[in-house]
Every structure is written in structure tokens, then in C-alpha cells.
Design a protein around this motif. Structure first.
Motif, mmCIF file in Angstrom:
data_model
loop_
_atom_site.group_PDB
_atom_site.id
_atom_site.type_symbol
_atom_site.label_atom_id
_atom_site.label_comp_id
_atom_site.label_asym_id
_atom_site.label_seq_id
_atom_site.Cartn_x
_atom_site.Cartn_y
_atom_site.Cartn_z
ATOM 1 N N THR A 99 0.850 -1.180 0.000
ATOM 2 C CA THR A 99 0.000 0.000 0.000
ATOM 3 C C THR A 99 0.892 1.240 0.000
ATOM 4 O OG1 THR A 99 -1.850 1.108 1.128
ATOM 5 C CG2 THR A 99 -0.181 0.061 2.520
ATOM 6 N N HIS A 312 -10.311 2.611 -9.312
ATOM 7 C CA HIS A 312 -10.670 2.402 -7.908
ATOM 8 C C HIS A 312 -9.579 2.898 -6.967
ATOM 9 C CE1 HIS A 312 -7.972 -0.808 -8.901
ATOM 10 N NE2 HIS A 312 -8.057 -1.389 -7.733
ATOM 11 N N GLY A 314 -6.637 1.513 -6.404
ATOM 12 C CA GLY A 314 -5.786 0.490 -5.798
ATOM 13 C C GLY A 314 -4.332 0.885 -5.994
ATOM 14 N N PRO A 332 -12.749 5.546 -4.992
ATOM 15 C CA PRO A 332 -12.301 4.503 -4.068
ATOM 16 C C PRO A 332 -13.467 3.812 -3.364
ATOM 17 C CG PRO A 332 -12.039 6.673 -3.070
ATOM 18 C CD PRO A 332 -12.548 6.906 -4.456
ATOM 19 N N GLN A 337 -8.267 2.640 -0.090
ATOM 20 C CA GLN A 337 -8.314 3.407 -1.331
ATOM 21 C C GLN A 337 -8.705 4.869 -1.150
ATOM 22 O OE1 GLN A 337 -10.799 0.744 -3.586
ATOM 23 N NE2 GLN A 337 -9.213 -0.834 -3.602
ATOM 24 N N SER A 341 -6.424 7.780 -2.487
ATOM 25 C CA SER A 341 -6.967 8.849 -3.331
ATOM 26 C C SER A 341 -6.520 10.220 -2.843
ATOM 27 C CB SER A 341 -8.497 8.767 -3.348
ATOM 28 O OG SER A 341 -8.935 7.557 -3.913
#
Length: 358
Positions: A99, A312, A314, A332, A337, A341
Motif C-alpha cells: 500500500t 478504484h 488500488g 475509491p 483506497q 486517493s
């Protein structure tokens, strides 16, 4: 990558065929069983099964490795089970975070946010405060984090507690994208006991076969096409699909839309015609293409015809887009997410329409 049934197994086989000098050690995953929280998410059930398998099966493989291992690179989700084994064997461990660095900061600090002596999220104000970082809006926090008894939350906390024992943390990000967060992590402001955090992104793509959609893109003008894809976990309702189709049609832009109508663990059997209607496909046939199949997303984003990406948000998709300079319009739907964003928008790389909701 775009979604596709069985593609990951095939790509792994191709990878080892391409790099035969890499020694592959396999161990069987113990039979899956839903955790006590009755969580039915296939990803988390698999996480739990992998963690149990590490405890029971991995140590003999590591002991028999020849030559002895110099280091282990492991996913965040096995930190709590793998770390004690590696400490016993005196093998340093580098944790890979998939992430953004900002969400990694939240994960690392989560045990201190959720404990008996701290106020619960939202009791003081509308933000979550992590040392060294600008406040995180409460609305960007994944809803499961508000309930520490859920498997998702307890699993994240249990693994986060072992991050300080790692030799280092690798993150698929880069300095220009998240400079303040990376500085706060490495200066000890987020947590004084974290190991060095190394930005290693954007990762270079592993070369795959050319997708069939590229031949259509070859006929489009430079930076004229909107690419639409919401990853392999985001299923849209039929109403959402129709609304999105209407918006794409009225935009007047050429578009390539990778459509998914079911969750990743469910068979996606509905035909495009049933979801969008024959008349829609007839109206957009000269300037749009809709597919329900795996696509090589990195090759799509690298194509000169692509001018924007409705996503989305990701993190893998964001880094792939960043690598090729394709700006994002973020929607998101879950997980990390919303935080991602916000990172995308703060980096000047895209736009997040906040009222589109989870």
C-alpha cells in the motif's frame, strides 16, 4: 494487473521459466477454514490459512535451504507468524508493504490508536492524528478499523506489532510522490522504533503477452482514450454500470472499459449485452470498447493513446499509472483506497470526487 481467472498461476510458471537460476521452494497451504470471527472474505480466509501454514510448515524448509539464507523478504500479512521463526534462525526479515506509505503509517500506528487507554476513533474530532503526518480525515479510514474485534482489524494490529522487528520495510512508492510521509517514517516521528523504510517504486513491469485491446488502441489519437478499470475486487451493481456507461457515452471521449460485475471469488457470467444493452454497444461501437476479460494493464497504460484513467485507486494501479504519467480520476470503494486517493490528489496526480462514496 487487470483481473483474469488463473492468470497469476500461469504468470508465476512463466516467471520461473524465464529465470531458471531462481530456486523455487513450495509448501502446501493447510486447508482453509474460516476464522472465529465468521469472516467470509476469501482474501482474509486465505491470509489466515497462509499464516497457519507458515507456523507449521515453513521452518523445516528454511533449515534445509542450501546455501543458508541471507535474508527473507515477506509480506506484511505474515509478520506475526514469520518473525518469531526468523528470530530463532537469526535470519533478517524485510517486510514488503503493498500500500502507500501514508496508509502504512496508519497500519504501523494502529496498535497505539486502538488500545484500552486511547479514545476511540471519532470521539475527539473528525480526524485521526498520527505523529509527524497531517491529520487523516476520519472519513478515509476503512470502516472495519472502527471495530477492533473484527478479523480484518485484529489481523492488521497483530502484524503491525511485529514491524519494529524487521530489518527494513520496502514500499512500492517513490520520494516525489510521498516525500513528507517517507521523511516522517524514516525520521522516527511516526514511531521511534520502526526500521528504515525504503521506497522501491514504481516497480518495473514483468513482461507479458500483448493484449488484444492494444490493436484497437493503435488506431486512436495520442492521449485521447479514457481507460476505465476498477480492479479485481470491485464489483459494480447493474445500476452503477448503466450510469457509468451513460457518463462515458456523454463524455464524447474514446474509452476502453474493463467491466466486472461480480466479486473476485464469484463467477462472472453475465454478458456485456445483458449489463449494458445492445443499443448502448451499437451507439458506442465506433469510439468505445467494453471487455469482460483479463487485460495487460501495464501495456494499456503505457500506450500513447491513453490520456486518463478512471480507477478504484488500488495502489498497484496508481503506481502503474504513475510510471507512465497517466492521470487518475479516483473512485475509491473500499479498504485503503480513500487514503490512497488523498495521496494521489495531494501529489497533483489526479482528482478524487469525494461524494461518490464508499
Amino acid at each position: 494487473m487487470g483481473f483474469g481467472g488463473g492468470k497469476g498461476v500461469l504468470d508465476l510458471s512463466n516467471f520461473f521459466s524465464t529465470y531458471p537460476h531462481i530456486n523455487r521452494l513450495d509448501f502446501e497451504i493447510l486447508p482453509r477454514k474460516p476464522p472465529s470471527s465468521t469472516n467470509d472474505d476469501p482474501f482474509f480466509i486465505q491470509f489466515e490459512a497462509i499464516s497457519r501454514s507458515v507456523v507449521h510448515l515453513l521452518k523445516p524448509l528454511l533449515l534445509s535451504s542450501s546455501p543458508p539464507l541471507s535474508a527473507i523478504f515477506s509480506d506484511f500479512t505474515v509478520s506475526m507468524t514469520l518473525t518469531p521463526i526468523l528470530e530463532e534462525l537469526c535470519i533478517p526479515n524485510y517486510v514488503l508493504s503493498v500500500t502507500c506509505a501514508r496508509f502504512l503509517s496508519l497500519l504501523a500506528y494502529l496498535p497505539y490508536l486502538i488500545n484500552e487507554n486511547s479514545p476511540k476513533f471519532g470521539e475527539s474530532d473528525d480526524y485521526v492524528h498520527i505523529p509527524g503526518l497531517s491529520p487523516l480525515p476520519l472519513s478515509t479510514i476503512p470502516p472495519p478499523f472502527f471495530n477492533p474485534t473484527l478479523f480484518f482489524t485484529s489481523f492488521a494490529i497483530s502484524n503491525a506489532l511485529f514491524l519494529p522487528k524487521a530489518k527494513g520495510i520496502l514500499v512500492n512508492t517513490f520520494e516525489r510522490f510521498e516525500p513528507d510521509t517517507l521523511a516522517a517514517l524514516n525520521n522516527g516521528r511516526v514511531l521511534s522504533n520502526l526500521p528504515p523504510v525504503h521506497p522501491i517504486g514504481p516497480l518495473e513491469p514483468y513482461k507479458l503477452e500483448k493484449g488484444e485491446q492494444l490493436s484497437w488502441l493503435d488506431d486512436q489519437s495520442v492521449k485521447s482514450v479514457v481507460y476505465v478499470c476498477f480492479g479485481n475486487r470491485t464489483a459494480m451493481s447493474k445500476d452503477q454500470i448503466r450510469e457509468l456507461g451513460d457518463g462515458l457515452e456523454r463524455s464524447g471521449c474514446p474509452f476502453l472499459w474493463v467491466l466486472k460485475s461480480s466479486k473476485v471469488d464469484k463467477e462472472d457470467t453475465e454478458e456485456i449485452e445483458d449489463l449494458l444493452g445492445d443499443s448502448f454497444l451499437e451507439r458506442i461501437k465506433n469510439r468505445g470498447i467494453v471487455v469482460k476479460a483479463w487485460v495487460n494493464q501495464e501495456q494499456v497504460l503505457a500506450h500513447p493513446a491513453i490520456g486518463g484513467f478512471v480507477s478504484h485507486a488500488g495502489w498497484n494501479s496508481v503506481m502503474e499509472a504513475a510510471r507512465y504519467g497517466v492521470p487518475l480520476l479516483a473512485w475509491p470503494p473500499h479498504g485503503d483506497q480513500r487514503v490512497i486517493s488523498e495521496v494521489v490528489e495531494n501529489a497533483g496526480f489526479g482528482v478524487w470526487v469525494r461524494d461518490w462514496g464508499w
